[in-house]
Design a protein around this motif. Structure first.
Motif, short mmCIF file in Angstrom:
data_model
loop_
_atom_site.label_atom_id
_atom_site.label_comp_id
_atom_site.label_asym_id
_atom_site.label_seq_id
_atom_site.Cartn_x
_atom_site.Cartn_y
_atom_site.Cartn_z
N THR A 25 0.97 -1.33 0.12
CA THR A 25 0.06 -0.01 -0.06
C THR A 25 0.95 1.18 -0.01
N HIS A 26 2.04 1.19 0.70
CA HIS A 26 3.06 2.36 0.63
C HIS A 26 4.44 1.79 0.48
N VAL B 3 8.36 1.10 0.71
CA VAL B 3 9.02 1.14 2.24
C VAL B 3 10.53 1.14 1.74
N ALA C 284 10.50 15.25 5.31
CA ALA C 284 9.74 14.71 6.51
C ALA C 284 8.46 15.35 6.87
N GLU D 237 5.91 15.36 4.51
CA GLU D 237 5.13 14.89 3.80
C GLU D 237 3.84 14.15 4.44
N PRO D 238 4.09 13.53 5.74
CA PRO D 238 3.08 12.71 6.22
C PRO D 238 1.97 13.72 6.85
N ALA D 239 2.38 15.09 7.42
CA ALA D 239 1.75 15.76 7.95
C ALA D 239 0.88 16.96 7.04
N GLY E 91 1.21 16.53 3.35
CA GLY E 91 0.74 16.02 2.16
C GLY E 91 2.05 16.18 0.97
N LEU E 92 1.46 15.28 0.11
CA LEU E 92 2.72 15.37 -0.89
C LEU E 92 2.76 16.46 -1.63
N THR F 130 4.30 19.58 0.18
CA THR F 130 5.84 19.14 0.46
C THR F 130 6.63 19.36 -1.02
#
Length: 164
Positions: free
Chosen positions: A49-50, A52, A117, A119-121, A123-124, A127
């Motif tokens: 799904t993601h 790694v 870093a 990006e999770p907060a 969004g892409l 970022t």
């Protein structure tokens, strides 16, 4: 060739040289990626799904790219991209920069990559706009500095000069 005294490199010229160097960086990243894929039997990046990506691989890529810039600046003051545009990084007196200056210069120049870093907060999309925006600020400093030094030049006490 000699370094022209009191002729700092214009911002446009250094940015075009950077585009050339980005082509070299892409090639370096591709070769390191290929070697790492071969070394891991094709299992470097786990997908699902993601994706790694192992932290050691990201660090390795950063170290190899940084080594390209540091080695180029220490061995003649020019990267491949700087040569056709006849510019050179140097100390105030025109001499070759020290290892410490080269490392500071590459670390400060790469600092906006730390924004990835976020990006999770945020969004892409945000970022992908934040990182180049930070780099624009890094280089915008050169528009106001009398010697046309960008932020990484100021931090490392270096400058880019035109060559005759």
């Amino acid at each position: 060739m000699t370094v022209t005294a009191n002729l700092p490199c214009p911002l446009w010229r250094r940015l075009v040289a950077l585009v050339y160097d980005l082509l070299i960086v892409v090639a370096i990243v591709m070769v390191v990626g290929l070697l790492c894929q071969l070394a891991t039997g094709g299992h470097l990046i786990e997908t699902g799904t993601h994706a790694v990506i192992p932290p050691w691989y990201q660090v390795l890529q950063g170290v190899v790219v940084a080594a390209y810039f540091v080695a180029s600046w220490r061995r003649g003051g020019q990267t491949v991209g700087m040569r056709p545009w006849r510019i050179r990084v140097s100390r105030d007196d025109g001499g070759t920069i020290s290892l410490q200056q080269a490392v500071i210069r590459v670390l400060v120049a790469a600092a906006p990559l730390l924004l990835l870093a976020l990006e999770p907060a945020i969004g892409l999309r945000a970022t992908l706009w934040t990182v180049p925006g930070a780099w624009a600020l890094w280089f915008a400093v050169a528009l106001f500095d009398p010697r046309r030094r960008a932020l990484h030049d100021l931090a490392a006490d270096t400058e880019l000069r035109r060559m005759d």
